[in-house]
Design a protein around this motif. Structure first.
Motif, mmCIF file in Angstrom:
data_model
loop_
_atom_site.group_PDB
_atom_site.id
_atom_site.type_symbol
_atom_site.label_atom_id
_atom_site.label_comp_id
_atom_site.label_asym_id
_atom_site.label_seq_id
_atom_site.Cartn_x
_atom_site.Cartn_y
_atom_site.Cartn_z
ATOM 1 N N TYR A 1 116.858 66.122 20.944
ATOM 2 C CA TYR A 1 115.702 66.564 20.162
ATOM 3 C C TYR A 1 115.172 65.471 19.245
ATOM 4 O O TYR A 1 113.955 65.231 19.182
ATOM 5 C CB TYR A 1 116.090 67.800 19.346
ATOM 6 N N SER A 2 116.071 64.766 18.541
ATOM 7 C CA SER A 2 115.622 63.740 17.594
ATOM 8 C C SER A 2 114.918 62.596 18.312
ATOM 9 O O SER A 2 113.924 62.051 17.805
ATOM 10 C CB SER A 2 116.810 63.205 16.793
ATOM 11 N N VAL A 3 115.383 62.225 19.495
ATOM 12 C CA VAL A 3 114.741 61.159 20.269
ATOM 13 C C VAL A 3 113.351 61.606 20.723
ATOM 14 O O VAL A 3 112.380 60.831 20.673
ATOM 15 C CB VAL A 3 115.603 60.768 21.488
ATOM 16 N N THR A 4 113.257 62.850 21.150
ATOM 17 C CA THR A 4 111.962 63.402 21.567
ATOM 18 C C THR A 4 110.981 63.395 20.399
ATOM 19 O O THR A 4 109.801 63.047 20.571
ATOM 20 C CB THR A 4 112.129 64.838 22.090
ATOM 21 N N MET A 5 111.456 63.746 19.211
ATOM 22 C CA MET A 5 110.576 63.772 18.041
ATOM 23 C C MET A 5 110.098 62.365 17.686
ATOM 24 O O MET A 5 108.929 62.171 17.316
ATOM 25 C CB MET A 5 111.300 64.403 16.855
ATOM 26 N N VAL A 6 110.965 61.363 17.814
ATOM 27 C CA VAL A 6 110.547 59.983 17.558
ATOM 28 C C VAL A 6 109.481 59.568 18.567
ATOM 29 O O VAL A 6 108.466 58.938 18.208
ATOM 30 C CB VAL A 6 111.754 59.025 17.632
ATOM 31 N N ALA A 7 109.690 59.934 19.838
ATOM 32 C CA ALA A 7 108.707 59.603 20.874
ATOM 33 C C ALA A 7 107.364 60.258 20.589
ATOM 34 O O ALA A 7 106.298 59.649 20.773
ATOM 35 C CB ALA A 7 109.228 60.036 22.251
ATOM 36 N N ARG A 8 107.396 61.496 20.138
ATOM 37 C CA ARG A 8 106.150 62.195 19.824
ATOM 38 C C ARG A 8 105.455 61.572 18.614
ATOM 39 O O ARG A 8 104.221 61.513 18.563
ATOM 40 C CB ARG A 8 106.447 63.677 19.562
ATOM 41 N N PHE A 9 106.232 61.098 17.649
ATOM 42 C CA PHE A 9 105.637 60.413 16.501
ATOM 43 C C PHE A 9 104.952 59.127 16.957
ATOM 44 O O PHE A 9 103.833 58.820 16.521
ATOM 45 C CB PHE A 9 106.718 60.097 15.460
ATOM 46 N N VAL A 10 105.605 58.388 17.867
ATOM 47 C CA VAL A 10 105.012 57.158 18.407
ATOM 48 C C VAL A 10 103.712 57.474 19.136
ATOM 49 O O VAL A 10 102.717 56.742 19.023
ATOM 50 C CB VAL A 10 106.009 56.449 19.342
ATOM 51 N N ALA A 11 103.697 58.588 19.887
ATOM 52 C CA ALA A 11 102.468 58.997 20.565
ATOM 53 C C ALA A 11 101.355 59.268 19.553
ATOM 54 O O ALA A 11 100.194 58.930 19.781
ATOM 55 C CB ALA A 11 102.724 60.244 21.417
ATOM 56 N N GLY A 12 101.723 59.876 18.429
ATOM 57 C CA GLY A 12 100.734 60.124 17.382
ATOM 58 C C GLY A 12 100.201 58.844 16.773
ATOM 59 O O GLY A 12 99.007 58.734 16.462
ATOM 60 N N VAL A 13 101.076 57.853 16.606
ATOM 61 C CA VAL A 13 100.638 56.548 16.111
ATOM 62 C C VAL A 13 99.645 55.922 17.088
ATOM 63 O O VAL A 13 98.585 55.396 16.695
ATOM 64 C CB VAL A 13 101.848 55.615 15.905
ATOM 65 N N ALA A 14 99.973 55.979 18.391
ATOM 66 C CA ALA A 14 99.065 55.448 19.412
ATOM 67 C C ALA A 14 97.733 56.174 19.384
ATOM 68 O O ALA A 14 96.666 55.569 19.576
ATOM 69 C CB ALA A 14 99.714 55.571 20.795
ATOM 70 N N ALA A 15 97.790 57.489 19.132
ATOM 71 C CA ALA A 15 96.555 58.270 19.062
ATOM 72 C C ALA A 15 95.690 57.836 17.889
ATOM 73 O O ALA A 15 94.458 57.764 18.000
ATOM 74 C CB ALA A 15 96.889 59.754 18.940
ATOM 75 N N GLY A 16 96.322 57.539 16.746
ATOM 76 C CA GLY A 16 95.565 57.084 15.590
ATOM 77 C C GLY A 16 94.811 55.798 15.883
ATOM 78 O O GLY A 16 93.639 55.651 15.523
ATOM 79 N N LEU A 17 95.477 54.865 16.569
ATOM 80 C CA LEU A 17 94.815 53.625 16.967
ATOM 81 C C LEU A 17 93.668 53.909 17.928
ATOM 82 O O LEU A 17 92.569 53.366 17.794
ATOM 83 C CB LEU A 17 95.822 52.689 17.642
ATOM 84 N N ALA A 18 93.930 54.772 18.910
ATOM 85 C CA ALA A 18 92.929 55.037 19.944
ATOM 86 C C ALA A 18 91.701 55.728 19.377
ATOM 87 O O ALA A 18 90.563 55.332 19.647
ATOM 88 C CB ALA A 18 93.552 55.876 21.061
ATOM 89 N N TRP A 19 91.914 56.790 18.578
ATOM 90 C CA TRP A 19 90.777 57.553 18.067
ATOM 91 C C TRP A 19 89.897 56.726 17.145
ATOM 92 O O TRP A 19 88.669 56.897 17.117
ATOM 93 C CB TRP A 19 91.264 58.791 17.319
ATOM 94 N N ALA A 20 90.511 55.821 16.378
ATOM 95 C CA ALA A 20 89.723 54.971 15.484
ATOM 96 C C ALA A 20 88.932 53.920 16.256
ATOM 97 O O ALA A 20 88.002 53.326 15.721
ATOM 98 C CB ALA A 20 90.643 54.283 14.472
ATOM 99 N N LEU A 21 89.288 53.721 17.520
ATOM 100 C CA LEU A 21 88.705 52.654 18.319
ATOM 101 C C LEU A 21 87.683 53.137 19.338
ATOM 102 O O LEU A 21 86.663 52.482 19.575
ATOM 103 C CB LEU A 21 89.848 51.929 19.051
ATOM 104 N N LEU A 22 87.933 54.302 19.958
ATOM 105 C CA LEU A 22 87.210 54.683 21.177
ATOM 106 C C LEU A 22 85.717 54.906 20.975
ATOM 107 O O LEU A 22 84.895 54.433 21.778
ATOM 108 C CB LEU A 22 87.860 55.928 21.782
ATOM 109 N N ALA A 23 85.331 55.618 19.926
ATOM 110 C CA ALA A 23 83.903 55.874 19.728
ATOM 111 C C ALA A 23 83.143 54.574 19.479
ATOM 112 O O ALA A 23 82.059 54.353 20.037
ATOM 113 C CB ALA A 23 83.688 56.842 18.568
#
Length: 407
Positions: A115-137
């Protein structure tokens, strides 16, 4: 493919080589739409796979549900600082980095039984999303001439409703048939394909020079930015309160088994909304922004007062979708226009507030459900949308002007 250094063209740039300034680079824009699709679906996919995931991870379904929360938290905590830190990066490098982050995070999620590894992976996905959303438009805007920017953003943002009305059901079905891990593996495969697509089709642009990097607090003082951010926060909060608990709301009406159909109607109407907004946003950003708030308000009023009629529930879902579908495009465009030279900073703040509102909508919706019942949702939406409408109407000079300006 790399583009030559950009020349200023309004708030965007001269299109990449190979376009004539009058055509949309569809192949490149569709890659951005796919990036948006991956970003949106990665966030929401666990919602349809909770029972199976919780069994594999050895935790409760409510604990597994926090994989969505930690994703949003990753975006909220990192979108602004990372956007500032990477402002000087070339845009294509940054886009590839953010998408690679999704490939890694979804792969780890697919193989993890801890579970803890999955949560870290999901946090990393959220970090990637922050970069992407600020960039894509901003990326979509820079690919085309000024008069095509709204359409370009609309095409890129089309990945959101496609993910919600097709991606989540498809991912849930795949998870039921082949196992939930297969659903996340499929996301990895799609992301790898997208990385190749980006390398082959998307033009490159320079980042900001060191002396030109915008400061977030200074961006808030730019006329029009604050009204757009207020509308983003409150409008997304209102939408999320109802959308996140739509199954509970419909169950309270005795329509729980029709949740899928209601969401399908909402999704189809959202796609129509995106098409309409994309076609007319260059001339009618203000009119569409007002219309969006009005349509959502009318839908909420219908659900609050005469929702005992299933036909009217479907009508309300259609109005809700028509009002909401174009909102990401409208707000991203408004933030880019208002921000001007600080557009990237404005977009980063918009992304952060969007995710704050989504997380807040889930919390507030849960409290309302426990304290007042699901019948309070549409009334809450109506109360929140009214000040949104007021701010849009008031921001007639900066934020949501009748005439878009090019600076």
């Amino acid at each position: 493919m790399s583009a030559t250094p950009e020349t200023t063209y309004g708030t965007g740039s001269v299109p990449a080589a190979g376009t004539d300034g009058q055509r949309l680079p569809l192949f490149a824009l569709l890659s951005l739409a796919t990036a948006v699709f991956i970003t949106s679906l990665t966030e929401t996919l666990p919602a349809g796979l909770l029972p199976a995931m919780s069994g594999s991870l050895g935790v409760s379904e409510s604990a597994t549900g926090q994989t969505v929360t930690i994703y949003a938290l990753g975006t909220v905590l990192t979108a602004i600082p990372l956007s500032s830190m990477t402002a000087g990066w070339r845009r294509k490098k940054l886009l590839l980095t953010s998408m690679a982050g999704f490939a890694v995070a979804n792969t780890v999620t697919a193989v993890s039984s801890i579970y803890s590894v999955t949560m870290v992976a999901r946090f990393v996905a959220g970090v990637a999303a922050g970069l992407a959303w600020a960039l894509l438009a901003g990326y979509a805007r820079r690919m085309v001439a000024t008069h095509l920017q709204g359409r370009a953003i609309a095409i890129a943002m089309a990945g959101i409703p496609v993910a919600l009305c097709l991606g989540v059901p498809a991912g849930t079905f795949l998870g039921q048939v082949a196992g939930w891990r297969t659903a996340f593996w499929s996301m990895t495969v799609l992301t790898v394909v997208l990385l190749v697509w980006i390398v082959a089709a998307v033009p490159d642009y320079p980042g900001s020079k060191a002396g030109e990097r915008p400061r977030m607090l200074a961006t808030l003082k730019v006329p029009g930015v604050t009204p757009v951010l207020f509308v983003t926060l409150v409008f997304v909060l209102a939408h999320t309160i109802l959308y996140a608990y739509i199954a509970s709301f419909l169950a309270g009406l005795g329509m729980g088994e029709q949740t899928g159909l209601v969401l399908l109607i909402f999704g189809i109407a959202s796609i129509v909304s995106i098409w309409l907004v994309g076609a007319q946003i260059h001339r009618r950003l203000r009119a569409f922004s007002i219309a969006s708030a009005l349509l959502v308000a009318v839908a909420a009023l219908l659900l609050a007062t005469i929702a005992n009629d299933p036909v009217l529930v479907y009508v309300a879902a259609a109005l809700w979708g028509l009002g909401w579908g174009g909102v990401p495009t409208l707000l991203q465009t408004a933030a880019g226009d208002a921000g001007g030279e600080s557009a990237d900073a404005a977009q980063a703040m918009l992304v952060t507030l969007w995710n704050v509102a989504m997380a807040g909508g889930g919390v507030i919706g849960g409290l309302l459900l426990d304290l007042s019942g699901s019948g309070s949702f549409p009334w809450t939406v109506l109360v929140l949308v009214l000040p949104v409408l007021g701010v849009i109407v008031a921001a007639s000079k900066h934020g949501f002007p009748a005439q878009r300006t090019t600076a």
